[in-house]
Design a protein around this motif. Structure first.
Motif, PDB file in Angstrom:
ATOM      1  N   CYS A  30       0.831  -1.216   0.000  1.00  0.00           N
ATOM      2  CA  CYS A  30       0.000   0.000   0.000  1.00  0.00           C
ATOM      3  C   CYS A  30       0.860   1.258   0.000  1.00  0.00           C
ATOM      4  O   CYS A  30       0.506   2.260  -0.621  1.00  0.00           O
ATOM      5  CB  CYS A  30      -0.954  -0.012   1.185  1.00  0.00           C
ATOM      6  SG  CYS A  30      -2.257  -1.257   1.057  1.00  0.00           S
ATOM      7  N   GLN A  31       2.005   1.214   0.686  1.00  0.00           N
ATOM      8  CA  GLN A  31       2.903   2.368   0.699  1.00  0.00           C
ATOM      9  C   GLN A  31       3.462   2.619  -0.697  1.00  0.00           C
ATOM     10  O   GLN A  31       3.532   3.753  -1.148  1.00  0.00           O
ATOM     11  CB  GLN A  31       4.047   2.165   1.694  1.00  0.00           C
ATOM     12  CG  GLN A  31       4.967   3.359   1.817  1.00  0.00           C
ATOM     13  CD  GLN A  31       4.262   4.592   2.363  1.00  0.00           C
ATOM     14  OE1 GLN A  31       3.407   4.496   3.233  1.00  0.00           O
ATOM     15  NE2 GLN A  31       4.629   5.758   1.872  1.00  0.00           N
ATOM     16  N   ALA A  32       3.833   1.543  -1.392  1.00  0.00           N
ATOM     17  CA  ALA A  32       4.339   1.688  -2.754  1.00  0.00           C
ATOM     18  C   ALA A  32       3.266   2.278  -3.662  1.00  0.00           C
ATOM     19  O   ALA A  32       3.556   3.155  -4.493  1.00  0.00           O
ATOM     20  CB  ALA A  32       4.811   0.342  -3.286  1.00  0.00           C
ATOM     21  N   ALA A  33       2.024   1.828  -3.506  1.00  0.00           N
ATOM     22  CA  ALA A  33       0.926   2.364  -4.315  1.00  0.00           C
ATOM     23  C   ALA A  33       0.709   3.844  -4.009  1.00  0.00           C
ATOM     24  O   ALA A  33       0.499   4.659  -4.914  1.00  0.00           O
ATOM     25  CB  ALA A  33      -0.353   1.571  -4.056  1.00  0.00           C
ATOM     26  N   GLU A  34       0.777   4.208  -2.740  1.00  0.00           N
ATOM     27  CA  GLU A  34       0.602   5.607  -2.335  1.00  0.00           C
ATOM     28  C   GLU A  34       1.709   6.476  -2.916  1.00  0.00           C
ATOM     29  O   GLU A  34       1.458   7.572  -3.406  1.00  0.00           O
ATOM     30  CB  GLU A  34       0.586   5.706  -0.809  1.00  0.00           C
ATOM     31  CG  GLU A  34       0.378   7.088  -0.264  1.00  0.00           C
ATOM     32  CD  GLU A  34      -0.998   7.666  -0.547  1.00  0.00           C
ATOM     33  OE1 GLU A  34      -1.115   8.910  -0.550  1.00  0.00           O
ATOM     34  OE2 GLU A  34      -1.959   6.907  -0.762  1.00  0.00           O
ATOM     35  N   GLU A  35       2.940   5.990  -2.861  1.00  0.00           N
ATOM     36  CA  GLU A  35       4.060   6.762  -3.385  1.00  0.00           C
ATOM     37  C   GLU A  35       3.982   6.901  -4.899  1.00  0.00           C
ATOM     38  O   GLU A  35       4.370   7.931  -5.446  1.00  0.00           O
ATOM     39  CB  GLU A  35       5.380   6.125  -2.966  1.00  0.00           C
ATOM     40  CG  GLU A  35       5.668   6.312  -1.491  1.00  0.00           C
ATOM     41  CD  GLU A  35       6.904   5.576  -1.021  1.00  0.00           C
ATOM     42  OE1 GLU A  35       7.607   4.957  -1.860  1.00  0.00           O
ATOM     43  OE2 GLU A  35       7.174   5.609   0.185  1.00  0.00           O
ATOM     44  N   SER A  36       3.478   5.880  -5.580  1.00  0.00           N
ATOM     45  CA  SER A  36       3.363   5.979  -7.033  1.00  0.00           C
ATOM     46  C   SER A  36       2.312   7.011  -7.438  1.00  0.00           C
ATOM     47  O   SER A  36       2.424   7.646  -8.480  1.00  0.00           O
ATOM     48  CB  SER A  36       3.046   4.621  -7.654  1.00  0.00           C
ATOM     49  OG  SER A  36       1.735   4.219  -7.330  1.00  0.00           O
ATOM     50  N   LYS A  37       1.297   7.206  -6.591  1.00  0.00           N
ATOM     51  CA  LYS A  37       0.298   8.250  -6.852  1.00  0.00           C
ATOM     52  C   LYS A  37       0.924   9.633  -6.756  1.00  0.00           C
ATOM     53  O   LYS A  37       0.526  10.550  -7.455  1.00  0.00           O
ATOM     54  CB  LYS A  37      -0.844   8.186  -5.833  1.00  0.00           C
ATOM     55  CG  LYS A  37      -1.727   6.998  -5.947  1.00  0.00           C
ATOM     56  CD  LYS A  37      -2.777   7.068  -4.843  1.00  0.00           C
ATOM     57  CE  LYS A  37      -3.452   5.762  -4.602  1.00  0.00           C
ATOM     58  NZ  LYS A  37      -4.330   5.804  -3.429  1.00  0.00           N
ATOM     59  N   ARG A  38       1.886   9.754  -5.863  1.00  0.00           N
ATOM     60  CA  ARG A  38       2.512  11.066  -5.612  1.00  0.00           C
ATOM     61  C   ARG A  38       3.760  11.289  -6.441  1.00  0.00           C
ATOM     62  O   ARG A  38       4.438  12.282  -6.278  1.00  0.00           O
ATOM     63  CB  ARG A  38       2.891  11.169  -4.137  1.00  0.00           C
ATOM     64  CG  ARG A  38       1.713  11.137  -3.224  1.00  0.00           C
ATOM     65  CD  ARG A  38       2.161  11.287  -1.818  1.00  0.00           C
ATOM     66  NE  ARG A  38       1.041  11.113  -0.906  1.00  0.00           N
ATOM     67  CZ  ARG A  38       1.122  11.266   0.394  1.00  0.00           C
ATOM     68  NH1 ARG A  38       2.258  11.575   0.941  1.00  0.00           N
ATOM     69  NH2 ARG A  38       0.064  11.098   1.153  1.00  0.00           N
ATOM     70  N   ALA A  39       4.102  10.353  -7.295  1.00  0.00           N
ATOM     71  CA  ALA A  39       5.313  10.479  -8.096  1.00  0.00           C
ATOM     72  C   ALA A  39       5.220  11.744  -8.954  1.00  0.00           C
ATOM     73  O   ALA A  39       4.160  12.051  -9.504  1.00  0.00           O
ATOM     74  CB  ALA A  39       5.495   9.261  -8.986  1.00  0.00           C
TER      75      ALA A  39
END
Length: 78
Positions: free
Chosen positions: A63-72
């Protein structure tokens, strides 16, 4: 008019109090354990190893990776 030494004494007392509060918060936090047990997004268990290394983790690694990819950042054109 307040003397300069009084202002410094007041500032030092404030800094000492802030330090005491931070130490107390860290001690409370360390008694609780290694951070949050469940991911705030999916509700799955956050592995103990992740909680040890990232004690403030709110999400599992996926979930953290998914969240960070949204903010890329959006790539710029050359």
């Amino acid at each position: 008019m307040e003397k300069f030494a009084d202002v410094l004494d007041h500032a030092q007392a404030h800094t000492e109090r802030e330090t005491e509060l931070r130490i107390a918060a860290i001690q409370r936090y360390s008694r609780v354990g290694h951070g949050r047990a469940l991911c705030i997004d999916c509700g799955d268990q956050i592995p103990l190893n992740r909680r040890k290394h990232v004690p403030n983790a709110k999400r599992c690694a996926a979930c953290q990776a998914a969240e960070e990819s949204k903010r890329a950042p959006i790539p710029r054109r050359a």
